[in-house]
Design an enzyme around this catalytic site. Structure first.
Site, PDB file in Angstrom:
ATOM      1  N   LYS A 174      59.238  30.641   5.914  1.00 51.57           N
ATOM      2  CA  LYS A 174      59.239  31.492   4.984  1.00 51.57           C
ATOM      3  C   LYS A 174      58.533  33.198   5.049  1.00 51.57           C
ATOM      4  CE  LYS A 174      54.934  29.634   3.831  1.00 51.57           C
ATOM      5  NZ  LYS A 174      54.738  28.523   4.686  1.00 51.57           N
ATOM      6  N   CYS A 200      40.518  30.168  -5.585  1.00 48.30           N
ATOM      7  CA  CYS A 200      40.877  30.379  -3.626  1.00 48.30           C
ATOM      8  C   CYS A 200      39.457  29.868  -2.721  1.00 48.30           C
ATOM      9  CB  CYS A 200      41.930  31.006  -3.630  1.00 48.30           C
ATOM     10  SG  CYS A 200      42.564  31.042  -2.074  1.00 48.30           S
ATOM     11  N   MET A 201      39.107  31.599  -2.521  1.00 46.72           N
ATOM     12  CA  MET A 201      38.310  31.866  -1.760  1.00 46.72           C
ATOM     13  C   MET A 201      36.739  31.745  -1.888  1.00 46.72           C
ATOM     14  SD  MET A 201      40.519  31.262   0.675  1.00 46.72           S
ATOM     15  CE  MET A 201      39.551  31.130   1.545  1.00 46.72           C
ATOM     16  N   MET A 242      41.587  24.382   1.156  1.00 47.31           N
ATOM     17  CA  MET A 242      40.852  24.384  -0.387  1.00 47.31           C
ATOM     18  C   MET A 242      40.834  22.436  -0.330  1.00 47.31           C
ATOM     19  SD  MET A 242      41.187  26.814  -1.909  1.00 47.31           S
ATOM     20  CE  MET A 242      41.168  27.601  -0.467  1.00 47.31           C
ATOM     21  N   GLY A 261      43.956  31.307   2.322  1.00 46.44           N
ATOM     22  CA  GLY A 261      45.025  31.031   1.591  1.00 46.44           C
ATOM     23  C   GLY A 261      45.950  32.610   1.587  1.00 46.44           C
ATOM     24  N   GLN A 262      45.831  33.180   0.776  1.00 41.09           N
ATOM     25  CA  GLN A 262      46.619  34.295   0.456  1.00 41.09           C
ATOM     26  C   GLN A 262      46.508  35.637   1.986  1.00 41.09           C
ATOM     27  OE1 GLN A 262      46.898  35.369  -4.254  1.00 41.09           O
ATOM     28  NE2 GLN A 262      45.296  34.490  -3.670  1.00 41.09           N
TER      29      GLN A 262
HETATM   30  P1  MGD Z   1      51.555  32.607  -7.488  1.00 38.16           P
HETATM   31  O1  MGD Z   1      53.238  33.267  -7.308  1.00 38.16           O
HETATM   32  O2  MGD Z   1      51.772  33.210  -5.673  1.00 38.16           O
HETATM   33  O3  MGD Z   1      50.507  32.060  -7.803  1.00 38.16           O
HETATM   34  O4  MGD Z   1      48.382  31.510  -7.593  1.00 38.16           O
HETATM   35  P2  MGD Z   1      49.386  32.740  -8.590  1.00 38.16           P
HETATM   36  O5  MGD Z   1      48.952  34.307  -8.213  1.00 38.16           O
HETATM   37  O6  MGD Z   1      49.251  33.083  -9.916  1.00 38.16           O
HETATM   38  O7  MGD Z   1      51.819  34.381  -8.087  1.00 38.16           O
HETATM   39  C1  MGD Z   1      52.291  36.111  -7.691  1.00 38.16           C
HETATM   40  C2  MGD Z   1      52.854  36.403  -8.500  1.00 38.16           C
HETATM   41  O8  MGD Z   1      53.078  38.034  -8.432  1.00 38.16           O
HETATM   42  C3  MGD Z   1      54.151  35.917  -8.975  1.00 38.16           C
HETATM   43  O9  MGD Z   1      54.923  35.763 -10.450  1.00 38.16           O
HETATM   44  C4  MGD Z   1      55.044  37.357  -7.979  1.00 38.16           C
HETATM   45  O10 MGD Z   1      57.166  36.985  -9.002  1.00 38.16           O
HETATM   46  C5  MGD Z   1      54.738  38.010  -7.893  1.00 38.16           C
HETATM   47  N1  MGD Z   1      55.107  39.066  -7.218  1.00 38.16           N
HETATM   48  C6  MGD Z   1      54.715  39.291  -5.828  1.00 38.16           C
HETATM   49  N2  MGD Z   1      55.045  40.348  -5.470  1.00 38.16           N
HETATM   50  C7  MGD Z   1      54.444  41.209  -6.064  1.00 38.16           C
HETATM   51  C8  MGD Z   1      54.396  42.438  -5.966  1.00 38.16           C
HETATM   52  O11 MGD Z   1      54.724  42.791  -4.543  1.00 38.16           O
HETATM   53  N3  MGD Z   1      53.847  43.333  -6.969  1.00 38.16           N
HETATM   54  C9  MGD Z   1      53.717  42.872  -8.445  1.00 38.16           C
HETATM   55  N4  MGD Z   1      53.390  43.263  -9.310  1.00 38.16           N
HETATM   56  N5  MGD Z   1      54.268  41.398  -8.391  1.00 38.16           N
HETATM   57  C10 MGD Z   1      54.267  40.912  -7.532  1.00 38.16           C
HETATM   58  C11 MGD Z   1      47.934  31.544  -6.887  1.00 38.16           C
HETATM   59  C12 MGD Z   1      46.663  30.497  -7.418  1.00 38.16           C
HETATM   60  O12 MGD Z   1      46.895  29.331  -7.580  1.00 38.16           O
HETATM   61  C13 MGD Z   1      45.781  30.279  -5.548  1.00 38.16           C
HETATM   62  S1  MGD Z   1      45.877  31.572  -4.814  1.00 38.16           S
HETATM   63  C14 MGD Z   1      45.400  28.865  -5.407  1.00 38.16           C
HETATM   64  S2  MGD Z   1      44.425  29.024  -3.942  1.00 38.16           S
HETATM   65  C15 MGD Z   1      45.343  28.296  -6.458  1.00 38.16           C
HETATM   66  N6  MGD Z   1      45.097  26.718  -5.943  1.00 38.16           N
HETATM   67  C16 MGD Z   1      45.833  25.509  -6.212  1.00 38.16           C
HETATM   68  C17 MGD Z   1      45.760  24.811  -6.086  1.00 38.16           C
HETATM   69  O13 MGD Z   1      45.701  24.055  -4.655  1.00 38.16           O
HETATM   70  N7  MGD Z   1      46.815  23.702  -6.751  1.00 38.16           N
HETATM   71  C18 MGD Z   1      47.064  23.341  -8.182  1.00 38.16           C
HETATM   72  N8  MGD Z   1      47.282  22.849  -8.656  1.00 38.16           N
HETATM   73  N9  MGD Z   1      46.383  24.574  -9.108  1.00 38.16           N
HETATM   74  C19 MGD Z   1      46.588  25.963  -7.720  1.00 38.16           C
HETATM   75  N10 MGD Z   1      46.672  27.225  -7.973  1.00 38.16           N
HETATM   76  C20 MGD Z   1      45.770  28.518  -7.826  1.00 38.16           C
HETATM   77  P1  MGD Z   2      46.229  22.314  -0.014  1.00 35.36           P
HETATM   78  O1  MGD Z   2      47.300  21.811  -0.110  1.00 35.36           O
HETATM   79  O2  MGD Z   2      45.762  23.325  -1.041  1.00 35.36           O
HETATM   80  O3  MGD Z   2      46.164  23.565   1.859  1.00 35.36           O
HETATM   81  O4  MGD Z   2      45.624  25.453   2.341  1.00 35.36           O
HETATM   82  P2  MGD Z   2      45.313  24.100   2.367  1.00 35.36           P
HETATM   83  O5  MGD Z   2      44.243  23.807   1.139  1.00 35.36           O
HETATM   84  O6  MGD Z   2      45.567  23.610   3.743  1.00 35.36           O
HETATM   85  O7  MGD Z   2      44.768  21.309   0.830  1.00 35.36           O
HETATM   86  C1  MGD Z   2      45.074  20.613   1.924  1.00 35.36           C
HETATM   87  C2  MGD Z   2      43.895  19.462   2.079  1.00 35.36           C
HETATM   88  O8  MGD Z   2      43.086  19.555   1.166  1.00 35.36           O
HETATM   89  C3  MGD Z   2      45.516  18.629   1.339  1.00 35.36           C
HETATM   90  O9  MGD Z   2      46.303  17.983   2.764  1.00 35.36           O
HETATM   91  C4  MGD Z   2      44.470  17.305   0.563  1.00 35.36           C
HETATM   92  O10 MGD Z   2      44.812  16.169   1.016  1.00 35.36           O
HETATM   93  C5  MGD Z   2      43.303  18.004   0.766  1.00 35.36           C
HETATM   94  N1  MGD Z   2      41.924  17.031  -0.292  1.00 35.36           N
HETATM   95  C6  MGD Z   2      42.252  17.091  -1.222  1.00 35.36           C
HETATM   96  N2  MGD Z   2      40.882  16.566  -1.539  1.00 35.36           N
HETATM   97  C7  MGD Z   2      39.864  17.091  -0.773  1.00 35.36           C
HETATM   98  C8  MGD Z   2      38.738  16.175  -0.548  1.00 35.36           C
HETATM   99  O11 MGD Z   2      37.972  16.161  -1.134  1.00 35.36           O
HETATM  100  N3  MGD Z   2      38.057  16.843   1.132  1.00 35.36           N
HETATM  101  C9  MGD Z   2      38.949  17.261   1.523  1.00 35.36           C
HETATM  102  N4  MGD Z   2      38.304  17.353   2.967  1.00 35.36           N
HETATM  103  N5  MGD Z   2      40.142  17.280   2.364  1.00 35.36           N
HETATM  104  C10 MGD Z   2      41.023  17.457   0.549  1.00 35.36           C
HETATM  105  C11 MGD Z   2      45.590  26.422   1.187  1.00 35.36           C
HETATM  106  C12 MGD Z   2      46.090  28.213   1.762  1.00 35.36           C
HETATM  107  O12 MGD Z   2      48.049  27.505   1.606  1.00 35.36           O
HETATM  108  C13 MGD Z   2      46.037  28.465  -0.246  1.00 35.36           C
HETATM  109  S1  MGD Z   2      44.517  28.874  -0.685  1.00 35.36           S
HETATM  110  C14 MGD Z   2      46.812  29.397  -0.184  1.00 35.36           C
HETATM  111  S2  MGD Z   2      46.648  30.434  -1.563  1.00 35.36           S
HETATM  112  C15 MGD Z   2      48.431  30.004   0.663  1.00 35.36           C
HETATM  113  N6  MGD Z   2      48.981  28.850  -0.270  1.00 35.36           N
HETATM  114  C16 MGD Z   2      50.670  28.632   0.806  1.00 35.36           C
HETATM  115  C17 MGD Z   2      51.848  27.864   0.187  1.00 35.36           C
HETATM  116  O13 MGD Z   2      51.628  28.116  -1.647  1.00 35.36           O
HETATM  117  N7  MGD Z   2      52.356  27.022   0.620  1.00 35.36           N
HETATM  118  C18 MGD Z   2      52.283  27.299   1.879  1.00 35.36           C
HETATM  119  N8  MGD Z   2      53.617  26.844   2.788  1.00 35.36           N
HETATM  120  N9  MGD Z   2      51.190  27.291   2.931  1.00 35.36           N
HETATM  121  C19 MGD Z   2      50.338  28.639   2.095  1.00 35.36           C
HETATM  122  N10 MGD Z   2      49.497  28.872   2.659  1.00 35.36           N
HETATM  123  C20 MGD Z   2      48.210  29.014   2.236  1.00 35.36           C
HETATM  124 FE1  SF4 Z   3      54.913  31.568   8.081  1.00 30.80          FE
HETATM  125 FE2  SF4 Z   3      51.774  32.412   6.941  1.00 30.80          FE
HETATM  126 FE3  SF4 Z   3      52.666  33.321   8.966  1.00 30.80          FE
HETATM  127 FE4  SF4 Z   3      53.871  34.119   7.368  1.00 30.80          FE
HETATM  128  S1  SF4 Z   3      51.761  34.850   7.195  1.00 30.80           S
HETATM  129  S2  SF4 Z   3      55.046  33.787   8.911  1.00 30.80           S
HETATM  130  S3  SF4 Z   3      54.244  32.140   6.270  1.00 30.80           S
HETATM  131  S4  SF4 Z   3      52.441  31.270   8.801  1.00 30.80           S
END
Ligand code: MGD
Ligand code: MGD
Ligand code: SF4
Length: 751
Positions: free
Chosen positions: A79, A168-169, A336, A373-374
């Protein structure tokens, strides 16, 4: 390893296969690219915060490679290396847009800014400052979040300042604050090189933090005695390098963590010298208790009792507890699977309990470490106070002395800040649906796809009587459909600013190129908008993000977040510096709360450890009982639905879906089903399977494997056409207010 573009593409094609065997996927990009110059930056994606070098030729970005001087030592995952096509995507928004007769049409900056300012002013005049709100992001720059939060809290006297880190956090923050008194991890990535046991719980590190996973795998490869324990109900790619993978009934890990504590004490593996000196024991009602009381509390969590709750054999619980305690340095990592739970804060506390009980803290390799995460949830939102209950640098809105301190720093009259915290995220979108929020500014997040139980909140956003302004880069982001005004933002390396990653490291993203069309840096958009909304121009005297940075340094200086020494000049030269960092000649901090390491502790302090976030300098071991999920499976909805990520896509897919190599590896969402369940239901790979929860239903293609345990199904949430958040539940943790994306009840049927 340096590779050419051709090798790189071959590598890309192999990525899915490589990940399937749990291999660490990382590489350094070609050094033989011909570019005019390289600009130092940070990867746009995950909280690992890898340093990058952006290659510019003829004023265009032509390639990205890893920064050899940052913590990632030149390595990136796919990525990070494949950013270029996103910058030049045809979907870029390049001029302001205003909705007229239901359609977004081009407008001038003046028209878009004036319309937005007038809607906010009108709402405040008619309904007061709590009728407007800001919803931001852990992907916005630190300067953008600090500024937006200041405009709303100081300029408009409105604390409805939220952001996606609430999704998220928030539970990690709640965990750190309740246990140590201060947010943010004690340790750093350096600990990976010294740990002898990795306890990875609720984190698919291999797919979500690939470069950290690479470091862990390298550590294990270098020393075969290093143990990896993965606690996750799915057998993820991360689990495939584990010595022990503990699968369990989702949501029962609170009981498992308590059972581990029980075994550690039963086997006399606790570090009495440490916890008797540096730890308080507290029950759920915040009463001080004794170690003996704690032992009594844990009697409900013998491994045998917990086997019945979790499905994990008692012997396995005993084994992992012993490995955790007996290792010379244990590092826990979680994300998460722990935070996105209705008891996320408690789960965070229980992980820290194990470290405080055994003394695995504050020594190289021994640390509880929440993976963010972010890319800028830590630096941007958590540190600058971009949530509805916070003020900058760990200060709280509720505390009068914190408000008074900020009033002085911001040049406001005493007691003029609003003392009442604003809405948290779920409450904010609920209030929008109830007509209580009249005007909302959204920055760098896509809530129309990412909120839980999203149908409900899409309806809220669609109300005709509210006004939504969105600062975005791509017109295909789902939230654009609900916006009345869209401001075109300069993207990633088109403007300069700071990201702060999981290990308290602040790094600068340099400006490499000009933004396209009429796009502007968000700092300038926010300043312009604030002044038009009637905010005192003296509050926003910023020409660029560097000006904001200098104010933010000043605001953090009197606190333990002190990073006065991280000047812009230093950031331009160095590849990231970890706070606390009080002076320009300070190297940054790898371990907090330890004398001689943490500059917040006087050199002549009487003890080795000082948890200065707590009044008596002691951390807390909490008595946290097991509590199940908000919606457990039952006879009508007998499966557990969990949602999460795949390696090649970022969140709602607006960026990674624009990279052909990434899109090809995961073109659409799917439902992952255990092979035994699939056999019983006659489901094969690719079959259409209907998923139905109490909120909505949807059909997904099946992926049959051994990844999910029986009774559990998993759906990734990147696909806008198969939006799983229409099915998820919006129950949230009562402390952190973080929603339980990880667990809800579902029924499934082949169609
Ligand atoms: P993103 O796709 O990162 O997801 O959810 P979102 O923040 O809604 O959205 C970023 C947006 O910013 C995109 O529309 C992108 O086009 C735009 N963007 C990119 N770069 C820029 C920039 O430089 N400036 C501006 N203004 N815009 C930009 C994330 C949220 O989702 C998170 S953090 C978590 S941890 C949650 N995880 C989660 C999950 O585990 N399961 C499910 N089902 N839903 C989840 N939703 C949550
Ligand atoms: P997830 O896939 O949301 O990713 O990073 P992670 O939290 O590592 O969920 C993690 C694990 O939680 C899954 O494997 C799921 O099986 C497990 N889980 C489900 N239920 C339970 C439970 O009851 N207990 C425990 N212990 N585990 C459970 C998320 C992180 O990733 C975040 S928050 C962000 S914002 C970023 N998003 C992101 C992305 O969108 N794509 C990629 N490729 N990388 C990312 N990095 C970051
Ligand atoms: Fe990959 Fe995350 Fe490093 Fe970017 S910050 S190169 S997504 S491990």
């Amino acid at each position: 390893m340096d590779i050419t573009r051709r090798e790189f593409l071959k590598y890309t094609a192999a990525s899915s296969a490589f990940m399937a065997i749990g291999g660490p996927l990382a590489f350094a990009a070609s050094k033989d690219q011909t570019v005019d110059h390289w600009v130092k930056g940070v990867c746009r994606f995950c909280g690992t915060g890898c340093g990058v070098m952006v290659g510019v030729k003829n004023k265009k970005v032509v390639t990205v490679k890893g920064d050899p001087n940052n913590h990632n030592a030149g390595f990136l995952c796919l990525k990070g290396a494949l950013m270029t096509p996103i910058i030049y995507a045809k979907e870029r928004i390049t001029e302001p847009l205003i909705r007229k007769n239901g359609k977004l049409v081009p407008a001038t900056w003046d028209e878009a800014l004036n319309l937005t300012a007038s809607k906010f002013k009108e709402a405040i005049k008619k309904y007061g400052p709590t009728s407007v709100a800001y919803y931001g992001s852990g992907q916005a720059l630190t300067e953008e979040t600090y500024l937006a939060s200041k405009i709303f809290k100081a300029g408009l006297k409105c604390n409805n300042v939220e952001g996606n880190p609430r999704l998220c956090m928030a539970s990690a923050v709640g965990g750190y604050v309740t246990t140590y008194g201060k947010d943010e991890p004690c340790g750093s990535y350096d600990d990976i090189n010294a740990a002898t046991c990795f306890f990875i719980i609720g984190s698919n590190t291999s797919e979500c933090h690939p470069i950290i996973f690479k470091k862990i795998a390298a550590r294990k490869q270098a020393d075969p005695n290093v143990k990896v324990i993965v606690v996750d109900p799915r057998k993820t790619n991360t689990a495939r390098i584990a010595d022990i993978h503990v699968s369990f009934k989702p949501g029962t890990d609170l009981a498992i963590l308590n059972a581990m504590a029980y075994v550690i004490i039963e086997e006399e593996l606790d570090n009495y010298r440490f916890h008797s000196k540096y730890v308080n024991f507290m029950d759920n009602q915040k009463n001080k208790r004794t170690f003996e009381d704690y032992k009594k509390f844990l009697e409900d969590y013998t491994p045998e009792k917990v086997e019945k709750i979790s499905g994990v054999p008692a012997e396995t619980i005993r084994k992992i507890a012993k490995i955790f305690a007996e290792s010379s340095a244990t590092m826990s990592l979680w994300t998460m699977g722990i935070n996105q739970r209705i008891r996320g804060v408690w789960a965070n506390n229980l992980i820290s309990n194990l470290h405080l009980l055994t003394g695995h803290i504050g020594k190289p390799g021994a640390t509880p470490f929440s993976l963010t995460g972010q890319p800028n949830a830590c630096g941007g939102v958590r540190d600058t106070g971009g949530l509805s209950h916070l003020l900058p640098a760990g200060r709280l809105i509720k505390k009068r002395e914190h408000r008074n301190e900020m009033e002085e720093l911001w040049g406001l009259p005493k007691d003029s800040l609003n003392p009442k915290p604003g809405y948290h995220t779920v409450a904010l979108f609920k209030a929008l649906g109830e007509g209580k929020i009249k005007a909302l500014l959204i920055l760098c997040t896509n809530p129309a796809q990412s909120l839980p139980n999203v149908n409900k909140y899409r309806k809220a956003m669609a109300r005709k009587d509210n006004f939504i302004a969105l600062i975005e880069c791509f017109r295909d982001a789902e939230t654009v459909k609900f916006a009345d005004v869209v401001f075109p933002a300069a993207f990633w390396c088109e403007r300069e600013g700071v990201y702060g990653c999981s290990e308290r490291r602040y790094s600068l993203i340099g400006k490499a190129i000009d933004p396209p069309g009429k796009c502007r840096p968000t700092v300038n958009i926010l300043v312009d908008l604030a002044v038009r909304m009637g905010v005192d121009p003296k509050l926003v005297p910023f020409k660029n993000s560097a000006d904001v940075w200098d104010e933010w340094r000043k605001v953090a200086r009197p606190t333990p977040y002190n990073f006065w020494g991280i000047t812009r000049e230093r950031l331009r030269k160095e590849s990231g510096i970890r706070w606390p960092c009080p002076t320009e000649d300070h190297p940054g901090t790898r371990i907090r709360y330890v004398r001689g390491e943490d500059p917040n502790i006087p050199k002549d302090y009487k003890h080795k450890y000082f948890f200065y976030g707590k009044p008596d300098g002691k951390a807390v071991i909490w008595f946290r009982p097991y509590k199940g999920p908000a919606e457990a499976p039952d006879k009508d909805y007998p499966f557990v639905l969990t949602t999460g990520r795949v390696i090649d896509h970022w969140h709602t897919g607006t960026m990674t879906m624009k990279v052909p190599e990434l899109r090809r590896s995961f073109p659409n969402a799917y439902v992952e089903i255990n092979e035994k369940d699939a056999k019983k239901m006659g489901i094969q790979n690719g079959d259409r399977v209907l998923l139905e929860t109490r909120r909505d239903k949807m059909v997904f293609p099946a992926r049959v494997s051994d990844v999910c345990r029986p009774g559990l199904v998993f759906v990734p949430w990147f696909d806008v056409n198969l939006m799983i958040n229409k099915l998820t539940k919006d129950a949230f943790d009562p402390g952190s207010k973080q929603p339980e994306f990880k667990i809800c009840a579902v029924r499934i049927k082949k169609v």
